[in-house]
Write a protein that holds these residues in place. Structure first.
Motif: not given
Ligand code: ASP
Length: 429
Positions: A276, A309, A352-357, A389-390, A393
């Protein structure tokens, strides 16, 4: 022919790049058998380089763009009370939509039983994903101890707070700080121009990102988790295509079809990049094209990329039910409420970066005593879900921004409805 190609908009080029990347990735995955060509040359060099280079360029824009646009945006809203109202309602709507998202996911998990009949321990071993974020810690982290450090590290919330403060002060001092006011406005203009230039590479970047993902994807990993995967997708689809349009209609009476017609390229961009944060510049620009004042979006979109998110919350809700069912743990109402609360809180302050969820998911699991090993199980297929999901978001951020802008008279509905063109002719795509 050439003129025809030239008339294709950048948004459509991004879509073309995405689909070509998907097809090329799958072809490479299934038909290129030479591991040297497939893994070393294509995956680890060509596609990796093209994709990562583009994401890095987008990330390069985020901090200065967010900072300058918040300062300029806030400075132009001279009334501090308006900023307070916009900020307050935005945060409230963000938190509420996240709570709706996770509740929806829990209901889907209860009805469709994604983890029923699975023997978790047989699937995979422990994950090494951990987190040490606490709620007071998350709140304290919002205040910049050293704003230059925050800017350098790209810590979004402290950057937002610092930008807000400078904007408020510029608005207050007005004549006294005329030169700085102008300097910030010009810096903002430079960053917008830079964004437009970087975005020209988006189709190639997106092509490489998609080719790399689908070229190295092992479909075997998805099979045992098929039901979990589908439950998350159902939740995301309901949130994006039922909850958001309903909110838009109920709270603003705007036609959601107009929204999606314009917004789809942003969703696809978020999908391909899984972040995001890197989507912030595009999201702001598209909203401007829909009639939303940049003064509002420059503040709400970066804020949303950090604290809102909904798609991530849906994955977390389904993951909770999945793990509980697979381990035969009965979660009562109070545990479910704890999950809702923790998931909403966990989303605050994580970029909002990859895989933070997946990382914040450990917080949610810990809050109700679910075994963390379950996260290791879903880890394998999380990349694809992260893409979906991004996209949700960023859609949530845009919808909430439209609601807040319209209600605070910071949006031109005629532009949204296509009856009028926005002032600035040039758009990123
Ligand atoms: N990658 C998602 C984002 O940047 C966050 C996540 O769910 O890992 O919004």
């Amino acid at each position: 022919m050439l003129t025809k190609l030239k008339s294709i908009s950048l948004g459509n080029w991004i879509l073309i790049g995405m689909f070509l990347g998907l097809i090329v990735g799958l072809i490479v995955n299934f038909y290129v058998t030479d591991p040297y060509i497939k893994n070393i040359i294509l995956m680890d060099n060509v596609f990796y380089l093209g994709g990562t280079l583009f994401i890095k360029l987008m990330k390069m824009l985020v901090v200065p763009l967010v900072f300058f646009s918040i300062v300029v945006g806030v400075a132009s809203i001279s009334d501090i009370k308006t900023i307070g109202t916009i900020g307050g309602t935005t945060i409230l709507i963000y938190l509420l939509t996240t709570a709706v998202a996770i509740t929806l996911a829990l209901i889907i998990g209860i009805v469709l039983q994604p983890g029923a009949g699975l023997h978790m321990t047989a699937l995979a071993d422990a994950s090494n994903v951990t987190t040490n974020q606490t709620l007071p810690g998350a709140i304290l982290n919002m205040v910049p101890e050293n704003p230059f450090n925050s800017l350098a590290n790209g810590d979004m919330l402290p950057v937002i707070i610092f930008g807000l403060l400078i904007g408020i002060i510029l608005a207050k001092l007005r004549e006294e700080t005329e030169i700085m006011n102008k300097a910030f406005t010009e810096c903002n203009r430079i960053m917008m121009e830079m964004t437009a230039i970087v975005m020209k590479f988006a189709p190639i970047g997106v092509f490489c990102l998609m080719a790399k993902t689908f070229g190295s994807l092992g479909l075997e990993g998805i099979m045992p988790l098929g039901k979990y995967f589908i439950c998350v997708l159902i939740g995301l689809a309901i949130q994006a295509f039922v909850v958001y349009p309903s909110l838009l209609v109920i709270l603003t009476r705007l036609n959601p079809i107009n929204f999606f017609k314009k917004f789809i390229p942003v969703m696809f961009f978020a999908f391909s990049s899984s972040t995001s944060n890197a989507t912030i510049p595009l999201n702001m620009d598209k909203l401007y094209e829909m009639g939303v004042s940049r003064d509002v979006s420059s503040f709400t979109i970066p804020l949303g990329a950090t604290i809102n998110m909904d798609g991530t919350a849906i994955m977390q809700g389904v993951a909770v039910m999945f793990a509980a069912q697979a381990y035969g743990i009965d979660l009562g109402t109070s545990a479910l409420l704890t999950v809702i609360f923790t998931a909403v809180m966990a989303s605050i302050g994580t970029a909002g970066v990859p895989s933070v969820g997946l990382i914040t998911l450990t917080m949610v699991f810990n809050s109700v005593g679910l075994p963390i090993q379950a996260i290791g199980v879903i880890f394998g297929i999380d990349h694809i879900l992260d893409m979906f999901r991004t996209a949700v978001n960023v859609t949530g951020d845009a919808i909430c921004t439209i609601i807040v802008s319209l209600r605070n008279k910071e949006m031109d509905v005629d532009i949204y409805n296509g009856k009028k063109q926005p002032k600035e002719e040039k758009h990123i795509m």
